[in-house]
Design a protein around this motif. Structure first.
Motif, PDB file in Angstrom:
ATOM      1  N   ALA A 140       4.403   8.932   4.028  1.00 13.88           N
ATOM      2  CA  ALA A 140       3.033   9.268   4.420  1.00 13.88           C
ATOM      3  C   ALA A 140       2.077   8.163   3.985  1.00 13.88           C
TER       4      ALA A 140
ATOM      5  N   ARG B 183       3.944   4.343   5.759  1.00 12.31           N
ATOM      6  CA  ARG B 183       4.062   4.399   7.215  1.00 12.31           C
ATOM      7  C   ARG B 183       2.779   4.932   7.850  1.00 12.31           C
ATOM      8  N   ASP B 184       2.354   6.112   7.423  1.00 13.24           N
ATOM      9  CA  ASP B 184       1.253   6.784   8.113  1.00 13.24           C
ATOM     10  C   ASP B 184      -0.114   6.216   7.744  1.00 13.24           C
TER      11      ASP B 184
END
Length: 148
Positions: free
Chosen positions: A21, A24-25
């Protein structure tokens, strides 16, 4: 032998999904695959096959606070301008990620923060490369506060 560049970093993490999270996010790395029965994920910025590998280890001890031997932080380039660094700062603030510091290193400008496992991460943009190409010693210029 001559090193070409630092290829990748591997972190042991407590919770793979929590770290994904973040990397990547929030930071925008692309997940390219998983290994070790899904307990590890490889990520790339697109520069190479992978720059980051995250391996879930659960409740193993995390990095100790303060000065110590070993990894201090990793630096991730997030753009080419102060406007892009300002945008990164806004996105971190919106995501509730505390910013530990902001520095002007003459050759680059940086934000400092912690990932979910308390590893220090530097997000930076480079200044004009002519600065350090003309005078390589600018890389060790006194660090100044950065205001964005």
């Amino acid at each position: 032998m001559k090193a070409h560049y630092l290829g990748h970093v591997v972190f042991y993490v407590k919770d793979l999904e929590r770290s994904l999270a973040f990397y990547r996010d929030l930071l925008g790395f692309t997940e390219v695959g998983r290994i070790f029965n899904g307990a590890a994920a490889a990520l790339t910025s697109g520069r190479t096959h992978h720059e980051l590998l995250l391996i879930q280890v659960g409740d193993a001890p995390g990095p100790p606070a303060g000065r110590r031997r070993g990894l201090y932080h990793i630096g991730i380039k997030v753009g080419d301008s102060l406007d892009e660094l300002r945008q990164a700062k806004r996105e971190l603030e919106q995501a509730g990620v505390p910013i530990d510091g902001m520095s002007d290193h003459t050759v680059s400008q940086s934000l400092y923060l912690r990932d979910p496992d308390s590893n220090e991460v530097e997000l930076y943009v480079d200044a004009d490369e002519a600065l350090w190409k003309r005078d390589p010693s600018t890389v060790v210029s006194p660090i100044k506060p950065l205001r964005l």
